[in-house]
Design a protein around this motif. Structure first.
Motif, mmCIF file in Angstrom:
data_model
loop_
_atom_site.group_PDB
_atom_site.id
_atom_site.type_symbol
_atom_site.label_atom_id
_atom_site.label_comp_id
_atom_site.label_asym_id
_atom_site.label_seq_id
_atom_site.Cartn_x
_atom_site.Cartn_y
_atom_site.Cartn_z
ATOM 1 N N VAL A 1 0.844 -1.204 0.000
ATOM 2 C CA VAL A 1 0.000 0.000 0.000
ATOM 3 C C VAL A 1 0.877 1.251 0.000
ATOM 4 O O VAL A 1 0.633 2.204 -0.753
ATOM 5 N N SER A 2 1.920 1.244 0.822
ATOM 6 C CA SER A 2 2.818 2.402 0.889
ATOM 7 C C SER A 2 3.585 2.588 -0.410
ATOM 8 O O SER A 2 3.807 3.716 -0.866
ATOM 9 N N ILE A 3 3.997 1.488 -1.022
ATOM 10 C CA ILE A 3 4.719 1.574 -2.290
ATOM 11 C C ILE A 3 3.856 2.243 -3.358
ATOM 12 O O ILE A 3 4.309 3.137 -4.074
ATOM 13 N N VAL A 4 2.603 1.804 -3.454
ATOM 14 C CA VAL A 4 1.701 2.379 -4.450
ATOM 15 C C VAL A 4 1.511 3.871 -4.198
ATOM 16 O O VAL A 4 1.565 4.689 -5.130
ATOM 17 N N ARG A 5 1.298 4.233 -2.949
ATOM 18 C CA ARG A 5 1.054 5.625 -2.604
ATOM 19 C C ARG A 5 2.296 6.482 -2.890
ATOM 20 O O ARG A 5 2.193 7.561 -3.485
ATOM 21 N N LEU A 6 3.450 5.986 -2.479
ATOM 22 C CA LEU A 6 4.681 6.755 -2.676
ATOM 23 C C LEU A 6 5.113 6.786 -4.142
ATOM 24 O O LEU A 6 5.666 7.785 -4.606
ATOM 25 N N ASP A 7 4.862 5.717 -4.866
ATOM 26 C CA ASP A 7 5.176 5.720 -6.294
ATOM 27 C C ASP A 7 4.412 6.825 -7.009
ATOM 28 O O ASP A 7 4.951 7.507 -7.897
ATOM 29 N N GLU A 8 3.156 7.015 -6.613
ATOM 30 C CA GLU A 8 2.341 8.042 -7.252
ATOM 31 C C GLU A 8 2.869 9.433 -6.930
ATOM 32 O O GLU A 8 3.024 10.284 -7.815
ATOM 33 N N ILE A 9 3.171 9.664 -5.634
ATOM 34 C CA ILE A 9 3.631 10.990 -5.214
ATOM 35 C C ILE A 9 5.008 11.302 -5.793
ATOM 36 O O ILE A 9 5.230 12.355 -6.403
ATOM 37 N N THR A 10 5.954 10.372 -5.589
ATOM 38 C CA THR A 10 7.322 10.631 -6.055
ATOM 39 C C THR A 10 7.395 10.620 -7.580
ATOM 40 O O THR A 10 8.255 11.292 -8.158
ATOM 41 N N GLY A 11 6.501 9.860 -8.224
ATOM 42 C CA GLY A 11 6.482 9.846 -9.685
ATOM 43 C C GLY A 11 6.193 11.223 -10.253
ATOM 44 O O GLY A 11 6.816 11.657 -11.233
ATOM 45 N N LYS A 12 5.245 11.927 -9.650
ATOM 46 C CA LYS A 12 4.910 13.280 -10.109
ATOM 47 C C LYS A 12 6.081 14.230 -9.862
ATOM 48 O O LYS A 12 6.402 15.068 -10.712
ATOM 49 N N ILE A 13 6.705 14.096 -8.691
ATOM 50 C CA ILE A 13 7.847 14.965 -8.377
ATOM 51 C C ILE A 13 9.013 14.657 -9.308
ATOM 52 O O ILE A 13 9.684 15.562 -9.815
ATOM 53 N N ASP A 14 9.261 13.379 -9.548
ATOM 54 C CA ASP A 14 10.352 13.002 -10.445
ATOM 55 C C ASP A 14 10.121 13.521 -11.856
ATOM 56 O O ASP A 14 11.067 13.897 -12.560
#
Length: 391
Positions: free
Chosen positions: A346-359
């Protein structure tokens, strides 16, 4: 036209017992500047033989001319004894000289005349440099060219500086997002990092010296520069061959291995080894952990290792003012959250979305910065070669 040796006289002034100013370096982008680096080679404790540099003198790293390792100083200080310093004749405007020798025309020329076995250490000898052809326009034209380039490159530099500030803010936002997600997990329990894998799957990189490397080797040798904060940066280009791999008894990496920088310069970081690199090993400054996926997922572990809490722990292990490699045993004693695999996903999915936008935003910033630097280089070359006239 004239020749370098007719107008540039080598200065052999050394520090002696009283160091001249601060330690300087020659930046590929900025030229001569105060050395603020915390990584790479350090200055010797004894700097008495270091070369003195004064304003309006030309400083040159003779093994880095093909990368822009040359520039006219505006500072008083000292540089490596392996570099050279030249007094500029009155026939040249120093600022014009600075732009001229750092243009892509001369960087390409230095690449053509440099010699050496290692691609990152191509030396230009003093004899060859003295024979280098140099355009010699009237002094008023040199001053006009220098004024124009100082103004135009200064504007570009200001934009680049703003982009660097924006990138720093985005990186900070990325770190906050990771920490906000990971910090509460510690309340559910934790385990030492070393317990996240079998002992044999948590190991140091290999001792590989320059003499063991082979530019034509089939095995990639990863460096600290390849490890970003949660991202594999793919910056180095080092290799070894099979003979060196066998002789040094190297440990081959696997896709999904977590690479951890053991020399936090300027701060600890970790990333996952991606697919597509082929066979690879890494240097001793990097610890490698192959997670036991029944306990912890590689993607989750990478986020944990890049959280502020864990990075602060690693920073505290180094201590002192010297650059020290953190022992893997001490690194392995630091605790990471021990939560269910489902919670990790769950954390991976959430962080992938957030950090993906920042990246994605960071990539756009980096692309714009690269375009500006490319424009800067082209502008300098066009002006000093006469392709672009200036008033």
């Amino acid at each position: 036209m004239t020749k370098f040796g007719y107008h540039f006289t080598e200065s052999d002034e050394r520090n002696g017992s009283n160091p001249v100013g601060k330690l300087l370096s020659i930046s590929e982008y900025r030229g001569v500047e105060v050395n603020t680096r915390t990584d790479g080679q350090k200055a010797s404790l004894d700097v008495s033989k270091y070369r003195a540099v004064h304003p309006n003198q030309l400083a040159a790293n003779m093994m880095w001319l093909n990368h822009g390792g040359i520039g006219v100083s505006s500072l008083t200080g000292h540089i490596s004894p392996d570099y050279k310093v030249f007094q500029i004749s009155d026939s040249f405007e120093p600022r014009y000289v600075h732009h001229l020798f750092r243009s892509s025309r001369y960087v390409g020329y230095f690449s053509a005349i440099a010699t050496g076995v290692r691609p990152n250490a191509q030396r230009v000898t003093k004899t060859v440099l003295d024979a280098t052809p140099v355009p010699l326009p009237p002094l008023d034209e040199q001053a006009c060219i220098a004024d124009y380039l100082d103004r135009e490159t200064g504007e570009i530099d200001l934009i680049v500086e703003k982009l660097d500030e924006l990138a720093a803010k985005l990186e900070a936002r990325r770190g906050i997002a990771i920490s906000d997600e990971i910090a509460p997990h510690y309340h559910a329990g934790s385990i030492p990092l070393a317990f996240a894998s079998d002992p044999a799957q948590f190991f140091d990189g290999d001792w590989v010296e320059s003499k063991d490397q082979d530019p034509e080797g089939e095995i990639r040798l990863l460096q600290l520069a390849d490890i970003g904060v949660g991202r594999f940066l793919d910056k180095s280009d080092r290799h070894v061959n099979q003979e060196a791999f066998d002789r040094l008894q190297c440990k081959e990496l696997s896709v999904g291995d977590v690479l951890i920088a053991r020399m936090p310069e300027p701060i600890s970081r970790a990333c996952i080894l991606p697919e597509g690199l082929g066979r690879s090993i890494t240097v001793v400054d990097v610890a490698v952990l192959r997670p036991d996926t029944s306990k912890i997922l590689p993607e989750y572990l990478a986020y944990v290792l890049n959280s502020r809490r864990f990075r602060s722990l690693v920073e505290s292990l180094q201590g002192g003012s010297t650059r020290q490699r953190i022992p893997r045993s001490r690194l392995g004693q630091q605790h990471v959250p021990f939560v269910s695999i489902e919670t990790q996903r769950v954390s991976i999915v959430r962080l992938d979305e957030i950090t993906g936008k920042i990246d994605a935003m960071l990539a756009k910033v980096a692309s714009l910065k690269a375009l500006l630097i490319e424009r800067r280089v082209a502008l300098i070359t066009d002006v000093v070669t006469g392709r672009k006239e200036v008033a």
